[in-house]
Scaffold this motif. Structure first.
Motif, PDB file in Angstrom:
ATOM      1  N   GLU A  14       0.836  -1.147   0.203  1.00 34.86           N
ATOM      2  CA  GLU A  14      -0.084   0.077  -0.083  1.00 34.86           C
ATOM      3  C   GLU A  14       0.970   1.246  -0.160  1.00 34.86           C
ATOM      4  OE1 GLU A  14      -3.385   2.156   2.767  1.00 34.86           O
ATOM      5  OE2 GLU A  14      -3.042   0.050   3.052  1.00 34.86           O
ATOM      6  N   ALA A  15       1.997   1.418   0.776  1.00 31.57           N
ATOM      7  CA  ALA A  15       2.882   2.475   0.847  1.00 31.57           C
ATOM      8  C   ALA A  15       3.677   2.586  -0.631  1.00 31.57           C
ATOM      9  CB  ALA A  15       3.812   2.160   1.804  1.00 31.57           C
ATOM     10  N   ILE A  16       3.815   1.610  -1.224  1.00 36.60           N
ATOM     11  CA  ILE A  16       4.536   1.963  -2.481  1.00 36.60           C
ATOM     12  C   ILE A  16       3.529   2.303  -3.586  1.00 36.60           C
ATOM     13  CG2 ILE A  16       5.697   0.533  -4.377  1.00 36.60           C
ATOM     14  CD1 ILE A  16       7.452   1.096  -1.957  1.00 36.60           C
ATOM     15  N   ALA A  59       3.670  -2.646 -13.491  1.00 35.48           N
ATOM     16  CA  ALA A  59       3.435  -4.092 -14.248  1.00 35.48           C
ATOM     17  C   ALA A  59       3.811  -5.190 -13.159  1.00 35.48           C
ATOM     18  CB  ALA A  59       4.706  -3.922 -15.428  1.00 35.48           C
ATOM     19  N   ASP A  60       4.818  -5.278 -12.431  1.00 38.21           N
ATOM     20  CA  ASP A  60       5.192  -6.251 -11.393  1.00 38.21           C
ATOM     21  C   ASP A  60       5.475  -5.531  -9.930  1.00 38.21           C
ATOM     22  OD1 ASP A  60       4.910  -8.522 -13.007  1.00 38.21           O
ATOM     23  OD2 ASP A  60       6.503  -7.813 -14.030  1.00 38.21           O
ATOM     24  N   LEU A  61       5.142  -6.087  -9.182  1.00 34.80           N
ATOM     25  CA  LEU A  61       5.385  -5.610  -7.558  1.00 34.80           C
ATOM     26  C   LEU A  61       5.750  -6.837  -6.743  1.00 34.80           C
ATOM     27  CD1 LEU A  61       3.809  -2.785  -5.786  1.00 34.80           C
ATOM     28  CD2 LEU A  61       3.995  -5.074  -4.435  1.00 34.80           C
ATOM     29  N   THR A  62       6.877  -7.148  -6.112  1.00 29.85           N
ATOM     30  CA  THR A  62       7.261  -8.109  -5.348  1.00 29.85           C
ATOM     31  C   THR A  62       7.486  -7.989  -4.025  1.00 29.85           C
ATOM     32  OG1 THR A  62       7.992  -9.320  -7.473  1.00 29.85           O
ATOM     33  CG2 THR A  62       8.710 -10.230  -5.489  1.00 29.85           C
ATOM     34  N   ASP A 108      10.301  -9.884   2.466  1.00 27.19           N
ATOM     35  CA  ASP A 108      10.557  -9.295   4.005  1.00 27.19           C
ATOM     36  C   ASP A 108      10.524  -8.038   4.078  1.00 27.19           C
ATOM     37  OD1 ASP A 108      11.001 -11.918   4.941  1.00 27.19           O
ATOM     38  OD2 ASP A 108      13.103 -12.042   4.278  1.00 27.19           O
ATOM     39  N   ASP A 109      11.434  -7.235   4.108  1.00 24.54           N
ATOM     40  CA  ASP A 109      11.230  -5.793   4.375  1.00 24.54           C
ATOM     41  C   ASP A 109      11.561  -4.976   3.001  1.00 24.54           C
ATOM     42  OD1 ASP A 109      14.048  -6.062   3.909  1.00 24.54           O
ATOM     43  OD2 ASP A 109      14.669  -4.952   5.605  1.00 24.54           O
ATOM     44  N   THR A 110      11.605  -5.589   1.760  1.00 23.98           N
ATOM     45  CA  THR A 110      11.937  -5.295   0.553  1.00 23.98           C
ATOM     46  C   THR A 110      10.652  -5.305  -0.537  1.00 23.98           C
ATOM     47  OG1 THR A 110      14.184  -5.542   1.065  1.00 23.98           O
ATOM     48  CG2 THR A 110      13.484  -5.155  -1.074  1.00 23.98           C
ATOM     49  N   VAL A 111      10.419  -4.245  -1.233  1.00 23.92           N
ATOM     50  CA  VAL A 111       9.549  -4.292  -2.136  1.00 23.92           C
ATOM     51  C   VAL A 111      10.171  -3.761  -3.583  1.00 23.92           C
ATOM     52  CG1 VAL A 111       7.442  -3.260  -3.230  1.00 23.92           C
ATOM     53  CG2 VAL A 111       7.507  -3.624  -0.651  1.00 23.92           C
ATOM     54  N   ILE A 123      13.652  -0.436  -6.196  1.00 28.67           N
ATOM     55  CA  ILE A 123      13.683  -1.269  -4.919  1.00 28.67           C
ATOM     56  C   ILE A 123      13.367  -0.331  -3.849  1.00 28.67           C
ATOM     57  CG2 ILE A 123      14.926  -2.826  -3.824  1.00 28.67           C
ATOM     58  CD1 ILE A 123      16.215  -3.646  -6.216  1.00 28.67           C
ATOM     59  N   HIS A 124      12.629  -0.739  -2.699  1.00 31.02           N
ATOM     60  CA  HIS A 124      12.148   0.152  -1.660  1.00 31.02           C
ATOM     61  C   HIS A 124      12.610  -0.975  -0.514  1.00 31.02           C
ATOM     62  CE1 HIS A 124       9.685   1.764  -4.722  1.00 31.02           C
ATOM     63  NE2 HIS A 124       9.991   2.981  -4.102  1.00 31.02           N
ATOM     64  N   ARG A 125      13.292  -0.562   0.514  1.00 26.54           N
ATOM     65  CA  ARG A 125      13.551  -1.226   1.812  1.00 26.54           C
ATOM     66  C   ARG A 125      12.953  -0.231   2.903  1.00 26.54           C
ATOM     67  NH1 ARG A 125      17.227  -1.629   5.757  1.00 26.54           N
ATOM     68  NH2 ARG A 125      18.749  -0.204   4.967  1.00 26.54           N
TER      69      ARG A 125
END
Length: 117
Positions: A6-8, A65-68, A71-74, A96-98
């Motif tokens: 949701e944040a991303i 297109a894709d979101l994976t 753990d603490d990474t998107v 990439i977001h941690r």
């Protein structure tokens, strides 16, 4: 939908609508933003300056297109369509977001197929 997903998704909505205060609220005060071939942006003051004064993208829309999530990474793959330095552009991106323990984004990496952001 997880809190990090949701944040991303909100991140892209806020950056596309230039809702910077809402965007900054998603990040930790000690955020580090990595961009290939450029110095990292360290801390909220530099991060805010980048988005308000330095960022070459003038306006546009991100499409995911894709979101994976792991753990603490998107990780996100998508396309951007908009205006970069006065020119209409469209290009692919991977971000990439941690996240930290408080659910804030503490580190961000951006890659585009243009070689710049």
């Amino acid at each position: 939908m997880s809190a990090s997903e949701e944040a991303i998704r909100k991140y892209y909505e806020h950056v596309d609508s230039e809702a910077y205060e809402d965007l900054f609220a998603l990040f930790s005060a000690d955020v580090v933003y990595h961009r290939p071939g450029q110095e990292s942006i360290d801390g909220m003051a530099e991060f805010e300056e980048f988005y308000r004064e330095v960022r070459a993208i003038e306006q546009g829309t991100h499409s995911i297109a894709d979101l994976t999530i792991d753990d603490d990474t998107v990780a996100v793959r998508g396309r951007f369509s908009g205006v970069l330095e006065g020119q209409q552009v469209e290009f692919g991106f991977a971000d990439i977001h941690r996240f930290d323990d408080e659910g804030l984004i503490t580190e961000r990496w951006t890659y585009t197929d243009t070689g710049r952001v």
